[in-house]
Design an enzyme around this catalytic site. Structure first.
Site, PDB file in Angstrom:
ATOM      1  N   GLU A  20       1.043  -1.341  -0.274  1.00 49.88           N
ATOM      2  CA  GLU A  20      -0.098   0.027  -0.185  1.00 49.88           C
ATOM      3  C   GLU A  20       1.139   1.487  -0.087  1.00 49.88           C
ATOM      4  OE1 GLU A  20      -4.189  -1.560   2.571  1.00 49.88           O
ATOM      5  OE2 GLU A  20      -2.026  -0.824   3.751  1.00 49.88           O
ATOM      6  N   CYS A  30       3.099   7.986   1.777  1.00 48.45           N
ATOM      7  CA  CYS A  30       3.906   6.820   2.589  1.00 48.45           C
ATOM      8  C   CYS A  30       3.792   5.964   1.772  1.00 48.45           C
ATOM      9  CB  CYS A  30       2.734   6.691   3.580  1.00 48.45           C
ATOM     10  SG  CYS A  30       2.824   6.187   4.883  1.00 48.45           S
ATOM     11  N   CYS A  48       6.468  -7.314  15.345  1.00 50.38           N
ATOM     12  CA  CYS A  48       5.305  -6.465  16.143  1.00 50.38           C
ATOM     13  C   CYS A  48       4.058  -6.778  16.583  1.00 50.38           C
ATOM     14  CB  CYS A  48       5.806  -4.549  16.235  1.00 50.38           C
ATOM     15  SG  CYS A  48       7.363  -4.717  15.472  1.00 50.38           S
TER      16      CYS A  48
HETATM   17 FE1  SF4 Z   1       7.462  -1.947  11.696  1.00 54.65          FE
HETATM   18 FE2  SF4 Z   1       7.405  -3.848  12.995  1.00 54.65          FE
HETATM   19 FE3  SF4 Z   1       5.383  -3.721  11.672  1.00 54.65          FE
HETATM   20 FE4  SF4 Z   1       6.831  -4.045  10.739  1.00 54.65          FE
HETATM   21  S1  SF4 Z   1       6.254  -5.239  12.448  1.00 54.65           S
HETATM   22  S2  SF4 Z   1       6.106  -2.809   9.727  1.00 54.65           S
HETATM   23  S3  SF4 Z   1       8.564  -3.330  11.649  1.00 54.65           S
HETATM   24  S4  SF4 Z   1       6.150  -2.133  12.957  1.00 54.65           S
END
Ligand code: SF4
Ligand code: SAH
Length: 381
Positions: free
Chosen positions: A107, A120, A131
């Site tokens: 995206e 973005c 995460c």
């Molecule tokens: Fe950023 Fe963590 Fe999401 Fe990957 S998993 S895009 S490092 S916030």
């Protein structure tokens, strides 16, 4: 939502096709020579692509008719096709879902404000950093995007604006933030080349100012050090989300490899090398990382540093047990930082409304790129 015509995904993964935007100026000349064309055709093609924002052979009237199709087929293939487009905020925010020929989807989001337009962009299809509060992190890494695929997102946004296809009339991209899908520093070489392509002056690149580009990272320490040595003046954003290792180990699993102190040291090294203020990203998660003592600890870590904190109310992902902090708690967190002299910004409610429809990360990203004045400190650099 408008659904655009798109080819079905091919089952097998293929490498992204080579593209003009993958190559620097000597590489572009070599590629044109390899097609049996004189090297100066590379500059003509670059002028069309980066300068006039066209990849259509019909527009390239200074090229011999016979050469146009061959050059564009070889060096300007379609890397990403629009699948869906969502608009909100009276058309001033537009999110596009793109698909590559191998089925990978990413995206990008265009956001228009009275004084600027921010895009973005995604650096990877998926993300391997895991995460737990992040939608991208849940699906794992599909693959790195090529330089051409990253630049294509910006090229398409720039063309949409130049053609006056976005509300507000014709315009230009002023800011780029790597806050879409993926961890940009885990795709270092392609991201770096994309930064060069977007910031090199026309006709070698899109001519966007380096200072208007933000690289957001989860905290890959060696890569932050490497970026600091590139001689660029791009802005660095570090996604901290917790000031203590115990919690950050959970919220940002790569913290087990590079802990808070190391990540912040790398950030200060970046600030020293570039003179740019580092943006510390902190998604406020209710009863998880929003306690007053964590605000105080964060303030202690950042005191006297070239840094500013960007507080992001969590955008809850489906199925997640976490939600955004209570507004009063978020306000208290902000005030504690500001009272201790730490420059801090927090998104307003209008932003949240838009984010619900258009992607939370993008709106957070724009506030950084805009360099809006922060509470509690110096104006943004
Ligand atoms: Fe950023 Fe963590 Fe999401 Fe990957 S998993 S895009 S490092 S916030
Ligand atoms: N991988 C990079 C850049 C992409 S994520 C990084 O992590 O920095 C861009 C920003 O959005 C990061 O600060 C990230 O932590 C934040 N983010 C991810 N999911 C979020 C969510 N659900 N709510 C709020 N912010 C989120």
């Amino acid at each position: 939502m408008e659904v655009l015509d798109v080819q079905p995904a091919r089952p097998a993964r293929v490498r992204p096709a080579a593209h003009l935007a993958d190559l620097d100026a000597p590489g572009r000349r070599d590629a044109v020579r390899a097609l049996g064309q004189p090297a100066f055709r590379a500059d003509q093609l670059s002028r069309h692509y980066f300068g006039r924002l066209t990849d259509s052979p019909e527009d390239m009237t200074d090229l011999p008719v016979a050469a146009r199709r061959e050059l564009t087929d070889a060096l300007l293939p379609t890397l990403l096709t629009g699948v869906t487009e969502q608009a909100c905020d009276r058309g001033l925010t537009r999110k596009t879902l793109w698909q590559a020929p191998d089925g990978s989807r990413v995206e990008s989001v265009l956001m228009r404000y009275p004084d600027r337009v921010t895009i973005c962009v995604s650096s990877q299809a998926g993300c391997g950093m895991g995460c737990p509060f992040c939608a991208t992190g849940q699906s794992g890494l599909t693959r790195n995007l090529s330089t051409g695929e990253i630049v294509t997102q910006i090229f398409n946004g720039a063309r949409t604006l130049a053609r006056g296809e976005m509300a507000g009339g014709p315009g230009r991209i002023s800011n780029v933030v790597f806050m879409g899908m993926g961890e940009p520093l885990a795709n270092y070489n392609n991201v770096l080349a994309a930064i060069r392509r977007m910031t090199d002056p026309v006709p070698d690149g899109l001519g966007i100012s380096q200072r208007s580009v933000t690289v957001s990272t989860v905290g890959l320490v060696p890569a932050i050090g490497k970026l600091a040595r590139e001689g660029l003046s791009v802005r660095l954003a570090v996604s901290l989300h917790a000031p203590d290792d115990e919690l950050r180990d959970e919220l940002v699993p790569v913290n087990r490899r590079w802990q808070v102190a190391e990540v912040l040291d790398a950030a200060w090294g970046y600030a020293d090398a570039t003179g740019r203020r580092v943006s510390i990203e902190y998604a406020l998660i209710r009863d998880v990382n929003d306690q007053p003592w964590r605000a105080d600890l964060l303030a202690r870590l950042l005191r006297g540093r070239l840094a500013h904190v960007n507080l992001i109310p969590l955008n809850p992902t489906p199925g997640s047990r976490w939600t955004a902090s209570d507004p009063a708690v978020a306000a208290e967190f902000e005030a504690r930082l500001a009272d201790r002299g730490i420059p801090v910004t927090v998104r307003d409610t209008r932003g949240r409304e838009i984010d619900g429809a258009c992607g939370q990360l993008a709106a957070a990203a724009d506030r950084i790129a805009a360099g809006r004045p922060a509470r509690g400190g110096r104006p943004n650099d």
